[in-house]
Design a protein around this motif. Structure first.
Motif, mmCIF file in Angstrom:
data_model
loop_
_atom_site.group_PDB
_atom_site.id
_atom_site.type_symbol
_atom_site.label_atom_id
_atom_site.label_comp_id
_atom_site.label_asym_id
_atom_site.label_seq_id
_atom_site.Cartn_x
_atom_site.Cartn_y
_atom_site.Cartn_z
ATOM 1 N N ILE A 46 111.511 121.238 68.109
ATOM 2 C CA ILE A 46 110.905 120.076 67.456
ATOM 3 C C ILE A 46 109.386 120.201 67.496
ATOM 4 O O ILE A 46 108.702 119.918 66.515
ATOM 5 N N TYR A 47 108.839 120.674 68.624
ATOM 6 C CA TYR A 47 107.393 120.820 68.771
ATOM 7 C C TYR A 47 106.836 121.852 67.788
ATOM 8 O O TYR A 47 105.777 121.645 67.193
ATOM 9 N N GLU A 48 107.551 122.954 67.598
ATOM 10 C CA GLU A 48 107.123 123.980 66.627
ATOM 11 C C GLU A 48 107.029 123.378 65.224
ATOM 12 O O GLU A 48 106.055 123.608 64.500
ATOM 13 N N GLU A 49 108.071 122.612 64.826
ATOM 14 C CA GLU A 49 108.058 121.972 63.505
ATOM 15 C C GLU A 49 106.972 120.904 63.427
ATOM 16 O O GLU A 49 106.323 120.735 62.397
ATOM 17 N N PHE A 50 106.751 120.195 64.533
ATOM 18 C CA PHE A 50 105.700 119.181 64.607
ATOM 19 C C PHE A 50 104.331 119.813 64.356
ATOM 20 O O PHE A 50 103.522 119.284 63.595
ATOM 21 N N LEU A 51 104.062 120.964 64.994
ATOM 22 C CA LEU A 51 102.768 121.630 64.817
ATOM 23 C C LEU A 51 102.560 122.069 63.370
ATOM 24 O O LEU A 51 101.458 121.941 62.826
ATOM 25 N N LYS A 52 103.617 122.574 62.724
ATOM 26 C CA LYS A 52 103.514 122.974 61.315
ATOM 27 C C LYS A 52 103.148 121.766 60.452
ATOM 28 O O LYS A 52 102.293 121.851 59.571
ATOM 29 N N LEU A 53 103.839 120.644 60.693
ATOM 30 C CA LEU A 53 103.578 119.436 59.917
ATOM 31 C C LEU A 53 102.184 118.892 60.229
ATOM 32 O O LEU A 53 101.449 118.493 59.324
ATOM 33 N N ALA A 54 101.801 118.886 61.505
ATOM 34 C CA ALA A 54 100.497 118.354 61.916
ATOM 35 C C ALA A 54 99.350 119.175 61.330
ATOM 36 O O ALA A 54 98.272 118.632 61.066
ATOM 37 N N ASP A 55 99.558 120.470 61.097
ATOM 38 C CA ASP A 55 98.534 121.299 60.463
ATOM 39 C C ASP A 55 98.304 120.883 59.013
ATOM 40 O O ASP A 55 97.207 121.046 58.481
ATOM 41 N N LYS A 56 99.336 120.339 58.359
ATOM 42 C CA LYS A 56 99.239 119.934 56.959
ATOM 43 C C LYS A 56 98.745 118.499 56.811
ATOM 44 O O LYS A 56 98.180 118.136 55.800
ATOM 45 N N LYS A 57 98.993 117.672 57.810
ATOM 46 C CA LYS A 57 98.685 116.249 57.722
ATOM 47 C C LYS A 57 97.611 115.882 58.749
ATOM 48 O O LYS A 57 97.517 116.484 59.787
ATOM 49 N N LYS A 58 96.851 114.842 58.440
ATOM 50 C CA LYS A 58 95.836 114.382 59.391
ATOM 51 C C LYS A 58 96.478 113.706 60.586
ATOM 52 O O LYS A 58 95.999 113.808 61.708
ATOM 53 N N GLU A 59 97.562 112.981 60.331
ATOM 54 C CA GLU A 59 98.272 112.310 61.416
ATOM 55 C C GLU A 59 99.768 112.365 61.161
ATOM 56 O O GLU A 59 100.215 112.426 60.026
ATOM 57 N N VAL A 60 100.526 112.356 62.254
ATOM 58 C CA VAL A 60 101.977 112.408 62.168
ATOM 59 C C VAL A 60 102.521 111.084 62.693
ATOM 60 O O VAL A 60 102.216 110.677 63.811
ATOM 61 N N THR A 61 103.320 110.417 61.872
ATOM 62 C CA THR A 61 103.837 109.093 62.221
ATOM 63 C C THR A 61 105.181 109.198 62.943
ATOM 64 O O THR A 61 105.798 110.260 62.995
ATOM 65 N N ASP A 62 105.645 108.059 63.435
ATOM 66 C CA ASP A 62 106.963 108.004 64.071
ATOM 67 C C ASP A 62 108.050 108.410 63.091
ATOM 68 O O ASP A 62 109.008 109.086 63.469
ATOM 69 N N ASP A 63 107.929 108.005 61.832
ATOM 70 C CA ASP A 63 108.923 108.388 60.834
ATOM 71 C C ASP A 63 108.984 109.901 60.671
ATOM 72 O O ASP A 63 110.061 110.482 60.566
ATOM 73 N N HIS A 64 107.814 110.542 60.661
ATOM 74 C CA HIS A 64 107.791 112.005 60.582
ATOM 75 C C HIS A 64 108.532 112.618 61.780
ATOM 76 O O HIS A 64 109.333 113.540 61.626
ATOM 77 N N ILE A 65 108.248 112.087 62.959
ATOM 78 C CA ILE A 65 108.848 112.623 64.190
ATOM 79 C C ILE A 65 110.359 112.439 64.173
ATOM 80 O O ILE A 65 111.108 113.336 64.557
ATOM 81 N N LEU A 66 110.816 111.279 63.715
ATOM 82 C CA LEU A 66 112.254 111.042 63.644
ATOM 83 C C LEU A 66 112.923 111.985 62.657
ATOM 84 O O LEU A 66 114.046 112.433 62.879
ATOM 85 N N VAL A 67 112.225 112.301 61.573
ATOM 86 C CA VAL A 67 112.755 113.270 60.613
ATOM 87 C C VAL A 67 112.905 114.629 61.286
ATOM 88 O O VAL A 67 113.929 115.297 61.157
ATOM 89 N N LEU A 68 111.872 115.045 62.026
ATOM 90 C CA LEU A 68 111.934 116.339 62.721
ATOM 91 C C LEU A 68 113.081 116.361 63.730
ATOM 92 O O LEU A 68 113.819 117.333 63.822
ATOM 93 N N ALA A 69 113.245 115.298 64.475
ATOM 94 C CA ALA A 69 114.336 115.224 65.456
ATOM 95 C C ALA A 69 115.680 115.132 64.750
ATOM 96 O O ALA A 69 116.660 115.719 65.202
#
Length: 189
Positions: A46-69
């Motif tokens: 999940i952290y690996e996918e989070f870092l990929k998304l965070a590199d593209k976005k300025k901020e990562v929301t709870d909804d984004h995190i729930l999608v990753l999980a």
């Protein structure tokens, strides 16, 4: 990772913003706050996918995190989307080609429809031959911007029961198919 409890200064837990600089502990905490427990290899993925998304976005929301999980949890599902290709436009009939893994066996189908989502779901129904009725279909942006992820909630009736599904993707047609598949994976025979 926090020097004080945000609630002590009147900030809700959900107001904390995660960025590419946020560590595993911050992500694990946000997952925990949202009811998802992740340790070891699962947290690493999940952290690996989070870092990929965070590199593209300025901020990562709870909804984004729930999608990753949620993407991690979907590994146990019987039906999985392999690929989806849709051709659509003004003055032409939308056509979709889809590939699914059903119980580890690959299936492909193509169908047309009144729009890209209709075509994609018609193609899916060529493979999953059950009498299913789409009762509710809701599309919502997770945050603002044309490059952001959209989330789709669906309600599908099958065998007299209602099933709720969720999908999220930067492509709304893919998110729609994933939501429909999420419903199918919840069907009771």
């Amino acid at each position: 990772y926090e020097i004080m409890d945000p609630k002590d200064v009147g900030i809700d837990d959900n107001a904390i913003v995660l960025t590419a600089r946020s560590g595993r502990a911050a992500l694990k905490h946000r997952l925990h706050v949202n009811g998802v427990e992740a340790e070891g290899e699962k947290l690493d993925k999940i952290y690996e996918e989070f870092l990929k998304l965070a590199d593209k976005k300025k901020e990562v929301t709870d909804d984004h995190i729930l999608v990753l999980a949620g993407a991690e949890r979907s590994a146990t599902h019987n039906v999985k989307l392999d690929y989806l290709q849709v051709t659509t436009g003004k003055g032409v009939r939308s056509v979709a080609s889809i590939g699914l893994q059903v119980a580890n066996e690959h299936f492909e189908a193509a169908a047309s429809g009144n729009g890209p989502v209709d075509a994609a779901i018609n193609a899916l129904k060529c493979i999953i031959k059950r009498k299913m009725v789409l009762k509710e279909f809701t599309i919502q942006a997770i945050s603002k911007g044309s490059d952001d992820m959209g989330k789709v909630h669906m309600e599908v009736e099958y065998n007299g029961h209602l099933y709720y599904g969720f999908g999220a993707n930067t492509d709304i047609v893919t998110a729609s198919v994933e939501a429909y598949i999420d419903c199918i994976n919840k069907f009771r025979n």
